[in-house]
Design an enzyme around this catalytic site. Structure first.
Site, PDB file in Angstrom:
ATOM      1  N   LYS A 167     -15.803  14.474  -5.781  1.00 31.13           N
ATOM      2  CA  LYS A 167     -14.636  13.622  -5.556  1.00 31.13           C
ATOM      3  C   LYS A 167     -14.178  12.981  -6.857  1.00 31.13           C
ATOM      4  CE  LYS A 167     -15.447  12.627  -0.719  1.00 31.13           C
ATOM      5  NZ  LYS A 167     -16.813  13.189  -0.537  1.00 31.13           N
ATOM      6  N   ASP A 190      -7.859 -17.709   1.286  1.00 33.34           N
ATOM      7  CA  ASP A 190      -7.908 -19.024   1.916  1.00 33.34           C
ATOM      8  C   ASP A 190      -8.206 -20.046   0.828  1.00 33.34           C
ATOM      9  OD1 ASP A 190     -10.525 -18.695   1.229  1.00 33.34           O
ATOM     10  OD2 ASP A 190     -11.351 -18.975   3.226  1.00 33.34           O
TER      11      ASP A 190
END
Ligand code: DCP
Ligand code: MG
Ligand code: MN
Length: 336
Positions: free
Chosen positions: A72, A189
């Protein structure tokens, strides 16, 4: 990488890790934890590799990179992309799982269950799904909560909470941790840590602070309010700054005793990956590290701790690094 590296390296292979990340994320969302973990390990190894990888053989020499992964890597080096990404990450199922995982409180398991029940859109969830209280909030505020918070707005939220807290108890120490402290441009957050240098005045803050923030309408929804976490109190919720056109934002607040300030700020600064590496290193050295403190002289049988060890004095983050035999890493260098 078990041992946290001591200095930040340039990411010379980000074209490779970016493609592999897509696969890891998708496998995770499909609950294929095993495969996701395999990719995650390889991604870490490639990230820590000090040179730009230019051949399949070179990739194969990196520990954690096997033959199929090297193929890959070679494909990415040659063509700049991976066909498997399109195959695995861009189908209807993958897209739907990604959508559903954006609901706060829904993990890969729930997302998969909703998909299996035939739901395909957020509207399906609204009208047909059985939701937990958290998921109901996550779905209602879906749009807002999936937009990252710019640093400047995170700083405004900090100021709002800091000033409210200081109005209740003087001389508190208030720090924004998480991705903000690591220097990110945007945050998922706002993670706030509050303590008091006198060692006890933090005790009277948690409930009055939350009720003040609720009264002013700043806190709009509560997710988790945990007080039984040893000496640390933890709040997870949703806030919104006053004024027009403000979005709902995720806010976490922890209140800790001053004696636990250093391990707590280190934990709450992260990254989660950095924390795992640090805890793993501590374990290997016969210690144990948590947000509460560093303990030495731990005896383990397999994963099980046979004793509590001895708590060491860690007045600063630097002292924790020193105990672990590491060079200090500033927050912006703690992403891996
Ligand atoms: N943390 C951890 N393990 C977890 C979750 C959190 O060690 N499973 C620690 C490390 C995180 C910190 O708490 O950095 C804050 O958690 P967040 O989920 O808020 O993560 P970040 O602030 O790092 O990123 P984001 O910008 O997404 O909020
Ligand atoms: Mg955060
Ligand atoms: Mn958080």
């Amino acid at each position: 990488c078990a041992r946290p590296s001591s200095s930040k390296k340039k990411d010379l292979n980000s074209h490779i890790t970016t493609e592999l990340e897509k696969l890891a994320t998708t496998y995770k969302s499909k609950n294929d934890t095993w495969r996701a973990l395999g990719y995650q390990k390889a991604i870490s190894a490639i990230r820590n590799y000090p040179r730009e990888i230019s051949t399949r053989e070179e990739a194969l020499k990196i520990p954690g990179v096997g033959a199929r992964l090297a193929d890959k890597v070679a494909e990415i080096i040659e063509s700049g992309r991976l066909r498997k990404v399109a195959e695995v990450c861009e189908g209807e199922e993958a897209e739907t799982l990604k959508l559903f995982m954006g609901v706060w409180g829904a993990g890969p398991h729930t997302a998969q269950a909703w998909y299996t029940q035939g739901f395909r859109t957020l509207d399906d969830l609204f009208t047909k799904a059985t939701l937990t209280r958290h998921q109901e909030i996550g779905l209602r505020l879906y749009k807002d909560l999936n937009i990252r918070i710019p640093r400047t707005e995170a700083a405004e939220i900090e100021t709002y909470v800091r000033e409210t807290a200081l109005g209740l108890v003087g001389d508190l120490k208030v720090e924004v941790c998480g991705s903000y402290r690591r220097g990110k441009a945007t945050c998922g957050d706002v993670d706030m840590l509050i303590t008091h240098p006198d060692g006890h005045s933090h005790e009277n803050l948690f409930r009055p602070l939350l009720s003040h923030l609720r009264q002013t309408g700043f806190l709009t929804d509560d997710l988790v309010c945990q007080e039984d976490n040893g000496n640390q109190q933890k709040y997870l919720g949703v806030c919104r700054l006053p004024g027009k056109d403000r979005l709902h934002r995720r806010l976490d607040i922890i209140v800790v005793p001053y004696a636990e300030f250093a391990p707590a700020i280190m934990y709450f600064t992260g990254s989660a990956h950095f924390n795992r590496s640090m805890r793993l290193l501590a374990t290997k050295m016969g210690m144990s590290l948590s947000e509460h403190g560093l303990r030495v002289g731990i005896v383990r049988q397999g994963r099980e701790k046979l004793n509590d060890g001895v708590l060491v004095d860690t007045p600063t983050e630097e002292s924790i690094f020193t105990h672990l035999g590491l060079q200090y890493r500033p927050p912006h260098d703690r992403d891996h």
